[in-house]
Design an enzyme around this catalytic site. Structure first.
Site, PDB file in Angstrom:
ATOM      1  N   GLU A  88      -4.152 -10.951  11.450  1.00  0.00           N
ATOM      2  CA  GLU A  88      -4.568  -9.618  10.987  1.00  0.00           C
ATOM      3  C   GLU A  88      -4.675  -9.640   9.477  1.00  0.00           C
ATOM      4  OE1 GLU A  88      -1.519  -6.830  12.042  1.00  0.00           O
ATOM      5  OE2 GLU A  88      -1.746  -7.247  14.167  1.00  0.00           O
ATOM      6  N   LYS A 141      -3.710  -8.423   5.916  1.00  0.00           N
ATOM      7  CA  LYS A 141      -2.502  -7.820   5.364  1.00  0.00           C
ATOM      8  C   LYS A 141      -2.943  -6.703   4.423  1.00  0.00           C
ATOM      9  CE  LYS A 141       1.760  -9.342   3.007  1.00  0.00           C
ATOM     10  NZ  LYS A 141       2.044  -8.067   2.458  1.00  0.00           N
ATOM     11  N   ASP A 155      -2.717  -3.974   1.642  1.00  0.00           N
ATOM     12  CA  ASP A 155      -1.905  -3.835   0.436  1.00  0.00           C
ATOM     13  C   ASP A 155      -1.600  -2.362   0.178  1.00  0.00           C
ATOM     14  OD1 ASP A 155      -0.468  -4.675  -1.674  1.00  0.00           O
ATOM     15  OD2 ASP A 155      -2.170  -5.116  -2.976  1.00  0.00           O
ATOM     16  N   TYR A 189       0.117  -1.266  13.185  1.00  0.00           N
ATOM     17  CA  TYR A 189       0.098  -2.592  13.808  1.00  0.00           C
ATOM     18  C   TYR A 189       1.338  -2.892  14.649  1.00  0.00           C
ATOM     19  CZ  TYR A 189       2.286  -3.031   9.202  1.00  0.00           C
ATOM     20  OH  TYR A 189       3.046  -2.803   8.085  1.00  0.00           O
ATOM     21  N   LYS A 221      -0.567 -15.516   1.822  1.00  0.00           N
ATOM     22  CA  LYS A 221      -1.026 -14.729   0.662  1.00  0.00           C
ATOM     23  C   LYS A 221      -2.269 -15.367   0.045  1.00  0.00           C
ATOM     24  CE  LYS A 221       1.521 -11.961  -1.253  1.00  0.00           C
ATOM     25  NZ  LYS A 221       2.463 -10.885  -1.302  1.00  0.00           N
ATOM     26  N   CYS A 279      -9.869   6.416 -38.200  1.00  0.00           N
ATOM     27  CA  CYS A 279     -10.792   6.232 -37.083  1.00  0.00           C
ATOM     28  C   CYS A 279     -11.851   5.181 -37.449  1.00  0.00           C
ATOM     29  CB  CYS A 279     -11.478   7.554 -36.751  1.00  0.00           C
ATOM     30  SG  CYS A 279     -12.831   7.371 -35.573  1.00  0.00           S
ATOM     31  N   CYS A 288     -15.404   7.311 -37.779  1.00  0.00           N
ATOM     32  CA  CYS A 288     -15.708   8.332 -38.789  1.00  0.00           C
ATOM     33  C   CYS A 288     -14.754   8.296 -39.979  1.00  0.00           C
ATOM     34  CB  CYS A 288     -15.685   9.726 -38.167  1.00  0.00           C
ATOM     35  SG  CYS A 288     -14.037  10.270 -37.711  1.00  0.00           S
ATOM     36  N   CYS A 311      -8.464  10.470 -32.705  1.00  0.00           N
ATOM     37  CA  CYS A 311      -9.292  10.955 -33.797  1.00  0.00           C
ATOM     38  C   CYS A 311      -9.545  12.428 -33.485  1.00  0.00           C
ATOM     39  CB  CYS A 311     -10.611  10.184 -33.832  1.00  0.00           C
ATOM     40  SG  CYS A 311     -11.873  11.001 -34.814  1.00  0.00           S
ATOM     41  N   CYS A 361     -17.002  13.414 -34.921  1.00  0.00           N
ATOM     42  CA  CYS A 361     -16.952  11.952 -35.069  1.00  0.00           C
ATOM     43  C   CYS A 361     -18.096  11.330 -34.260  1.00  0.00           C
ATOM     44  CB  CYS A 361     -15.602  11.453 -34.569  1.00  0.00           C
ATOM     45  SG  CYS A 361     -15.545   9.677 -34.305  1.00  0.00           S
TER      46      CYS A 361
HETATM   47  S1  IVH Z   1       3.666  -6.877  10.361  1.00  0.00           S
HETATM   48  C1  IVH Z   1       8.443  -7.433  10.917  1.00  0.00           C
HETATM   49  N1  IVH Z   1       1.153  -6.600   9.754  1.00  0.00           N
HETATM   50  O1  IVH Z   1       3.400  -6.422   4.562  1.00  0.00           O
HETATM   51  C2  IVH Z   1       7.445  -7.082   9.876  1.00  0.00           C
HETATM   52  N2  IVH Z   1       2.765  -6.139   8.082  1.00  0.00           N
HETATM   53  O2  IVH Z   1       4.986  -8.364   3.107  1.00  0.00           O
HETATM   54  C3  IVH Z   1       6.212  -6.633  10.540  1.00  0.00           C
HETATM   55  N3  IVH Z   1       1.816  -5.384   5.964  1.00  0.00           N
HETATM   56  O3  IVH Z   1       6.507  -4.974   5.265  1.00  0.00           O
HETATM   57  C4  IVH Z   1       5.138  -6.443   9.556  1.00  0.00           C
HETATM   58  N4  IVH Z   1      -0.292  -5.456   6.603  1.00  0.00           N
HETATM   59  O4  IVH Z   1       4.463  -3.409   5.002  1.00  0.00           O
HETATM   60  C5  IVH Z   1       2.421  -6.517   9.319  1.00  0.00           C
HETATM   61  N5  IVH Z   1      -1.128  -6.347   9.386  1.00  0.00           N
HETATM   62  C6  IVH Z   1       0.137  -6.271   8.947  1.00  0.00           C
HETATM   63  C7  IVH Z   1       0.457  -5.850   7.642  1.00  0.00           C
HETATM   64  C8  IVH Z   1       1.793  -5.816   7.242  1.00  0.00           C
HETATM   65  C9  IVH Z   1       0.545  -5.177   5.615  1.00  0.00           C
HETATM   66  C10 IVH Z   1       2.964  -5.192   5.078  1.00  0.00           C
HETATM   67  C11 IVH Z   1       4.177  -4.571   5.727  1.00  0.00           C
HETATM   68  C12 IVH Z   1       5.275  -5.578   5.523  1.00  0.00           C
HETATM   69  C13 IVH Z   1       4.778  -6.340   4.342  1.00  0.00           C
HETATM   70  C14 IVH Z   1       5.404  -7.693   4.244  1.00  0.00           C
END
Ligand code: IVH
Length: 681
Positions: free
Chosen positions: A112, A114, A116, A223, A313, A410, A413, A428, A433
């Site tokens: 999946e 991740k 942010d 998720y 990552k 500035c 001016c 300024c 200006c």
């Molecule tokens: S699964 C047991 N799936 O990333 C932990 N986490 O760095 C289950 N996160 O704390 C987490 N996307 O907040 C999971 N597709 C994804 C995610 C995800 C973002 C976050 C989540 C977790 C953190 C860990």
């Protein structure tokens, strides 16, 4: 249909369209049609307050700001994930999993994206959202239910909900577009910018005012489903869980993939490391999870991480380049900020030659010196930032420590810069200006303001330098011939000067002419009043309808406008109290610039299309003709008698027999307030 049935039906339809729009990203109706449904529901609920329920789509934003958030213990700890940074480490994870399960066979994984953002735990009881809690330290988090409820991607009521209580976990995030809009507004309001969407999302979740949270446009992906272990209908695989979540109308990020064995996982990670910028949300990696829930239980967890999942990552979007020099930029509001001029470098899809340096303290703290090689980073779609100098590569003689000092005057001016004790930004204060005038003109001409196409940087520089334009009103006196003769490049580096030419000049004058009709909303925004962003300007223009009444409004009247707080109200008042600004507005009016709000254009939104209204009794704030005109303008029809086909009966003071008939036929009724909500556009 009874009122209750009508309300029920509207709620069902609104939920359906919320899912289509916010969860599936595949709307079936226009925004205007959707808004019309919500308005109808609001109007009915307003007239029948006893029928309001907390899971109604109108109840996302509760009454007032909350005092604070209480701490809640998680029923099951919210673990974090261990990270890997390359293919070798990923393969080592796969080895550990197979060893743990005692099998040489390839494992089925789900990969999946991740997200942010920040993790969230949502509780549903009998299908109704009852609580939203942040991860906190994993054991206990903050109860942010009032904020979670405002997130449109999170259903207040589930479809196909299991009985009893379930907990769903996921990630709240700020889509890139919302993030950019937010930072744009903050820039306009002179507020500090958020560094990236994650910080903005986290900051927003901590906001105590749910109405403010609702405006930010947060979204969510889920998720995980926890604590349902005893349920015999629980899927046995993660893919099954995702499918189940989806069927309950919860938002599941759709790019997940079943991977047979680690090679397929590696492919997924490679693909998305390339494609990550094509998404409308930030992703910082891939989460790799064992699919089979039985295998997960067998693998278990350490005190911090599950053994069945890992986060891969993505490499940071960073590059190294030379800092050529530090320049000062003077903004529209007079804020003077240092920017890094860089040796152009290609990073994550674009060439970068400028980066922010925030302020002089920041430069001193990081000890950044012109001539340094610097590490730059792109976080989201924000302007890139200078992370740090690479001191090992520092050439001899690259300035002295803290060699950058803000000048006293500035750069444009020459007037003295000022900085209140408690602030970091130098300003300024000369409103004439040239740098400020240039930036103000660019703002005024901008796409979201008066939308004067072709009035760009180079041209503005010339017309200001030649004193052809000193303020917005002067724009409307520009003549084609004078513009045509302008030299856009000064012929440096042996280039021939380039003239604007008659054709381009004529086009520009035409654009300026056209902008006279932009309307009060755009004009108020274009004036660049401090703290008045695009939305604030719209709210003000629509509430006061004309510049004359806006200029006459006192702070109290200004503050009565929805979305206008004390800071904005005072700033508007102060702006119009300034004789210079009043003269400017007069000159704009004299130049033929429209000072009225735009009407919904003919062929505009018709949210009441297909609805028939009957009016009975006297309305206090409008005549019957006005009410009829408003309904018709929005596409509705007015009839003189009540039948089963009547959509709504609008009830004023001393209603006649039509009200009785409405009751007998169970046609929904609207009081004056409810009706007004429906027709405000
Ligand atoms: S699964 C047991 N799936 O990333 C932990 N986490 O760095 C289950 N996160 O704390 C987490 N996307 O907040 C999971 N597709 C994804 C995610 C995800 C973002 C976050 C989540 C977790 C953190 C860990």
């Amino acid at each position: 249909m009874t009122v209750a049935e009508r309300i029920d039906d509207l709620r069902r339809r609104i939920r359906h369209h919320e899912e289509r729009y916010y969860v599936l990203d595949d709307p079936e109706i226009s925004d205007a049609e959707f808004d019309a449904l919500v308005k109808q529901l609001e109007a009915l609920e307003h007239a029948h307050p006893d029928l309001v329920t907390s899971d109604s789509p109108t109840q996302r934003v509760g009454g007032r700001p909350v005092e604070g958030f209480s701490t809640v213990e998680h029923a099951q700890a919210m673990l974090s994930l261990d990270n890997v940074y390359d293919e070798t480490e990923l393969r080592a994870f796969d080895e550990r999993v197979r060893k743990g399960l005692g099998t040489p066979e390839p494992i089925t994984y789900i990969a999946e994206l991740k997200i942010d953002g920040l993790s969230i735990a949502l509780t549903y009881e009998h299908g109704v959202l009852t609580r939203g809690v942040t991860r906190g330290d994993g054991a206990r988090g903050e109860d942010v239910t009032s904020n979670v409820r405002t997130i449109r991607a999170i259903p207040l009521r589930l479809k196909e909900a299991p009985a009893g209580r379930i907990e769903v976990r996921g990630e709240v995030y700020l889509p890139r577009a919302s993030f950019e809009r937010l930072n744009r507004e903050r820039e306009e309001n002179d507020e500090p910018l958020f560094a990236n969407p994650r910080n903005a999302a986290a900051g927003t979740m901590r906001n105590l005012d749910p109405a403010a949270v609702a405006r930010r446009g947060l979204s969510c992906f889920v998720y995980q489903l926890v604590g349902l272990d005893a349920d015999p209908t629980l899927p046995t695989s993660h893919a099954g869980v995702l499918d189940r979540l989806r069927r309950m109308s919860l938002p599941v990020e759709r790019h997940w993939r079943t991977c047979e064995g680690v090679d397929a996982v590696v492919d997924f990670c490679r693909e998305w490391a390339e494609a990550r910028n094509s998404l409308d949300f930030e992703t910082d990696g891939v989460v790799v999870k064992v699919d089979d829930l039985g295998q997960r239980t067998a693998l278990g967890a350490t005190s911090k991480f599950p053994r069945w999942a890992i986060a891969f990552k993505f490499p940071a979007q960073q590059a190294t380049t030379r800092l050529l020099r530090i320049e000062l930029q003077v903004g529209r509001t007079g804020a003077v900020t240092p920017v890094a001029v860089l040796d152009p470098v290609f990073l994550a899809g674009s060439t970068i030659s400028l980066a922010t340096l925030h302020n002089e303290q920041e430069i001193a703290r990081k000890d950044i010196r012109p001539g340094d090689m610097v590490l730059i980073e792109k976080g989201g779609d924000v302007i890139p930032k200078v992370v740090k100098p690479i001191t090992s590569l520092r050439p001899q003689g690259a300035g002295e420590p803290a060699s950058f000092v803000m000048p006293a005057k500035c750069p444009s001016c020459g007037s003295r810069l000022r900085k209140p004790e408690e602030e970091v930004v130098w300003r300024c204060e000369n409103t004439s200006c040239p740098a400020r005038v240039r930036r103000s003109l660019l703002h005024f001409a901008g796409r979201r303001a008066m939308d004067i196409e072709g009035l760009g940087d180079a041209l503005v520089e010339q017309i200001v330098a030649r004193e052809m334009v000193r303020d917005f009103a002067d724009l409307y006196r520009l003549e084609t011939d004078a513009l045509a003769a302008l030299e856009l490049e000064s012929g440096k580096d042996g280039q021939k000067p380039r003239r604007l030419g008659a054709k381009v000049a004529a086009k520009l004058v035409e654009q300026i002419e056209r902008s006279r009709q932009a309307g009060l909303e755009r004009l108020v925004f274009g004036l660049g009043i401090r703290h008045v962003g695009e939305r604030g300007a719209q709210a003000l223009a629509r509430a006061f309808e004309s510049m004359a009444s806006l200029m006459a409004a006192d702070v109290e009247a200004l503050q009565a406008v929805p979305d206008v707080g004390p800071v904005v109200a005072q700033s508007v008042r102060r702006f119009f109290d300034e004789p210079r600004n009043r003269r400017l507005v007069e000159r704009l009016a004299g130049a033929g610039v429209a000072m009225e709000a735009t009407q919904p254009a003919a062929g505009g939104p018709q949210p009441l299309a297909g609805r028939t209204f009957v009016l009975t009794g006297t309305l206090s704030s409008m005549t019957r003709e006005e009410a009829q005109a408003a309904i018709e303008r929005l596409g509705g029809k007015v009839s003189s008698s009540v039948s089963r086909k009547t959509s709504y009966v609008v009830v004023g003071a001393e209603p006649g027999s039509k009200l009785e008939k409405a009751r007998a036929l169970q046609v929904p009724t609207l009081d004056e307030d409810a009706f007004k909500r429906l027709i405000i556009t």
